[in-house]
Design a protein around this motif. Sequence first.
Motif, mmCIF file in Angstrom:
data_model
loop_
_atom_site.group_PDB
_atom_site.id
_atom_site.type_symbol
_atom_site.label_atom_id
_atom_site.label_comp_id
_atom_site.label_asym_id
_atom_site.label_seq_id
_atom_site.Cartn_x
_atom_site.Cartn_y
_atom_site.Cartn_z
ATOM 1 N N ALA A 45 0.828 -1.205 0.000
ATOM 2 C CA ALA A 45 0.000 0.000 0.000
ATOM 3 C C ALA A 45 0.863 1.255 0.000
ATOM 4 C CB ALA A 45 -0.945 0.002 1.201
ATOM 5 N N LEU A 46 1.955 1.253 0.761
ATOM 6 C CA LEU A 46 2.878 2.399 0.760
ATOM 7 C C LEU A 46 3.491 2.597 -0.615
ATOM 8 C CD1 LEU A 46 4.753 2.148 4.154
ATOM 9 C CD2 LEU A 46 3.574 4.148 3.267
ATOM 10 N N GLY A 47 3.909 1.509 -1.238
ATOM 11 C CA GLY A 47 4.486 1.609 -2.578
ATOM 12 C C GLY A 47 3.479 2.110 -3.594
ATOM 13 N N ASP A 85 2.777 11.497 8.942
ATOM 14 C CA ASP A 85 3.663 11.544 7.779
ATOM 15 C C ASP A 85 5.106 11.182 8.115
ATOM 16 O OD1 ASP A 85 4.186 13.878 9.165
ATOM 17 O OD2 ASP A 85 4.021 15.195 7.443
ATOM 18 N N VAL A 86 5.562 11.483 9.314
ATOM 19 C CA VAL A 86 6.947 11.192 9.689
ATOM 20 C C VAL A 86 7.208 9.687 9.650
ATOM 21 C CG1 VAL A 86 8.635 11.348 11.560
ATOM 22 C CG2 VAL A 86 7.135 13.276 11.078
ATOM 23 N N VAL A 87 6.290 8.929 10.198
ATOM 24 C CA VAL A 87 6.428 7.472 10.217
ATOM 25 C C VAL A 87 6.413 6.931 8.787
ATOM 26 C CG1 VAL A 87 5.361 5.323 11.002
ATOM 27 C CG2 VAL A 87 5.396 7.312 12.500
ATOM 28 N N ALA A 88 5.526 7.440 7.964
ATOM 29 C CA ALA A 88 5.427 6.972 6.587
ATOM 30 C C ALA A 88 6.687 7.291 5.801
ATOM 31 C CB ALA A 88 4.217 7.593 5.896
ATOM 32 N N GLY A 89 7.206 8.496 5.963
ATOM 33 C CA GLY A 89 8.405 8.886 5.233
ATOM 34 C C GLY A 89 9.573 7.980 5.555
ATOM 35 N N GLU A 90 9.751 7.699 6.830
ATOM 36 C CA GLU A 90 10.842 6.816 7.255
ATOM 37 C C GLU A 90 10.637 5.402 6.708
ATOM 38 O OE1 GLU A 90 12.134 5.127 11.521
ATOM 39 O OE2 GLU A 90 12.134 7.333 11.362
ATOM 40 N N ARG A 91 9.408 4.924 6.760
ATOM 41 C CA ARG A 91 9.109 3.559 6.272
ATOM 42 C C ARG A 91 9.283 3.462 4.759
ATOM 43 N NH1 ARG A 91 7.730 -1.453 7.351
ATOM 44 N NH2 ARG A 91 5.751 -2.338 6.708
ATOM 45 N N ILE A 92 8.852 4.461 4.023
ATOM 46 C CA ILE A 92 9.030 4.468 2.559
ATOM 47 C C ILE A 92 10.509 4.402 2.224
ATOM 48 C CG2 ILE A 92 8.845 5.929 0.500
ATOM 49 C CD1 ILE A 92 6.098 6.859 1.624
ATOM 50 N N LEU A 93 11.299 5.199 2.898
ATOM 51 C CA LEU A 93 12.738 5.215 2.657
ATOM 52 C C LEU A 93 13.364 3.859 2.980
ATOM 53 C CD1 LEU A 93 15.154 6.903 1.807
ATOM 54 C CD2 LEU A 93 15.370 7.664 4.168
ATOM 55 N N THR A 94 12.997 3.283 4.108
ATOM 56 C CA THR A 94 13.534 1.983 4.505
ATOM 57 C C THR A 94 13.153 0.894 3.503
ATOM 58 O OG1 THR A 94 13.428 2.613 6.834
ATOM 59 C CG2 THR A 94 13.539 0.261 6.365
ATOM 60 N N LEU A 95 11.892 0.866 3.101
ATOM 61 C CA LEU A 95 11.435 -0.149 2.145
ATOM 62 C C LEU A 95 12.099 0.025 0.784
ATOM 63 C CD1 LEU A 95 7.641 -0.122 3.063
ATOM 64 C CD2 LEU A 95 9.264 -1.989 3.513
ATOM 65 N N SER A 96 12.245 1.264 0.363
ATOM 66 C CA SER A 96 12.877 1.551 -0.919
ATOM 67 C C SER A 96 14.347 1.137 -0.917
ATOM 68 C CB SER A 96 12.742 3.037 -1.240
ATOM 69 O OG SER A 96 13.342 3.334 -2.472
ATOM 70 N N LEU A 97 15.075 1.565 0.094
ATOM 71 C CA LEU A 97 16.500 1.225 0.180
ATOM 72 C C LEU A 97 16.716 -0.272 0.358
ATOM 73 C CD1 LEU A 97 17.841 4.170 2.380
ATOM 74 C CD2 LEU A 97 18.178 3.808 -0.085
ATOM 75 N N GLY A 98 15.793 -0.915 1.067
ATOM 76 C CA GLY A 98 15.876 -2.354 1.296
ATOM 77 C C GLY A 98 15.379 -3.174 0.123
ATOM 78 N N GLN A 99 14.920 -2.526 -0.919
ATOM 79 C CA GLN A 99 14.396 -3.183 -2.120
ATOM 80 C C GLN A 99 13.325 -4.226 -1.768
ATOM 81 O OE1 GLN A 99 17.894 -4.563 -4.201
ATOM 82 N NE2 GLN A 99 18.412 -2.496 -4.862
ATOM 83 N N ASP A 100 12.422 -3.822 -0.889
ATOM 84 C CA ASP A 100 11.324 -4.687 -0.466
ATOM 85 C C ASP A 100 10.463 -5.075 -1.667
ATOM 86 O OD1 ASP A 100 9.622 -5.499 2.130
ATOM 87 O OD2 ASP A 100 8.276 -4.823 0.533
ATOM 88 N N LEU A 101 10.227 -6.364 -1.841
ATOM 89 C CA LEU A 101 9.481 -6.856 -3.005
ATOM 90 C C LEU A 101 8.026 -6.394 -3.014
ATOM 91 C CD1 LEU A 101 10.862 -10.498 -3.285
ATOM 92 C CD2 LEU A 101 11.465 -8.507 -4.681
ATOM 93 N N ASP A 102 7.394 -6.345 -1.838
ATOM 94 C CA ASP A 102 6.004 -5.903 -1.767
ATOM 95 C C ASP A 102 5.881 -4.420 -2.117
ATOM 96 O OD1 ASP A 102 5.160 -8.456 -0.895
ATOM 97 O OD2 ASP A 102 5.734 -7.947 1.149
ATOM 98 N N PHE A 103 6.813 -3.629 -1.601
ATOM 99 C CA PHE A 103 6.851 -2.198 -1.903
ATOM 100 C C PHE A 103 7.062 -1.988 -3.405
ATOM 101 C CE2 PHE A 103 9.206 1.848 -2.265
ATOM 102 C CZ PHE A 103 8.321 2.705 -1.629
ATOM 103 N N ALA A 104 8.010 -2.726 -3.985
ATOM 104 C CA ALA A 104 8.301 -2.614 -5.414
ATOM 105 C C ALA A 104 7.091 -3.021 -6.258
ATOM 106 C CB ALA A 104 9.517 -3.462 -5.784
#
Length: 158
Positions: A45-47, A85-104
């Motif tokens: 959902a974040l992705g 928004d602060v929590v979401a921003g941090e989570r988006i960055l973490t998922l993106s950098l971690g190349q999370d498959l669900d986020f992608a």
Amino acid sequence: MAHLTDLWLARRGRRAALRFVRPYVERTRWRLGSDPGQAWMEPYALGFLSGLITLVARPLMGQARGELLGLVQVEVWATLTGLPDVVAGERILTLSLGQDLDFALGLREALDFHAAVQARARRDALADEAGTQTIHDLWDSLIGFRLEAGPVRAPGAP
């Protein structure tokens, strides 16, 4: 310090993204009979939402700095979901950098949804209710039903 031009570009991108995405988010709330709450924090959902917000806002923001686009992303996401928004921003960055498959997967499917809406807009001279319903059905199949079902895992994800 942000320049006035940056502030104007951010406002422009934020307004366009809200105008584009809000009706679909409201549709999800209506279908579920409530707000999905923390389900908006799931990687898919974040992705999906952050990708869709970016696709709408970026073309209107010209040469604005990347941080500004990130700020628009999380502000619009927070406005739409009612979550911090602060929590979401941090989570988006973490998922993106971690190349999370669900986020992608969410990002890729946001591209598909945006392309379908844009294609529909180009054919809008022939606008009919069936075309609008098709876009709503696509939204439901990509994000609505997934929020209803709970956490989504991409193929190959743990």
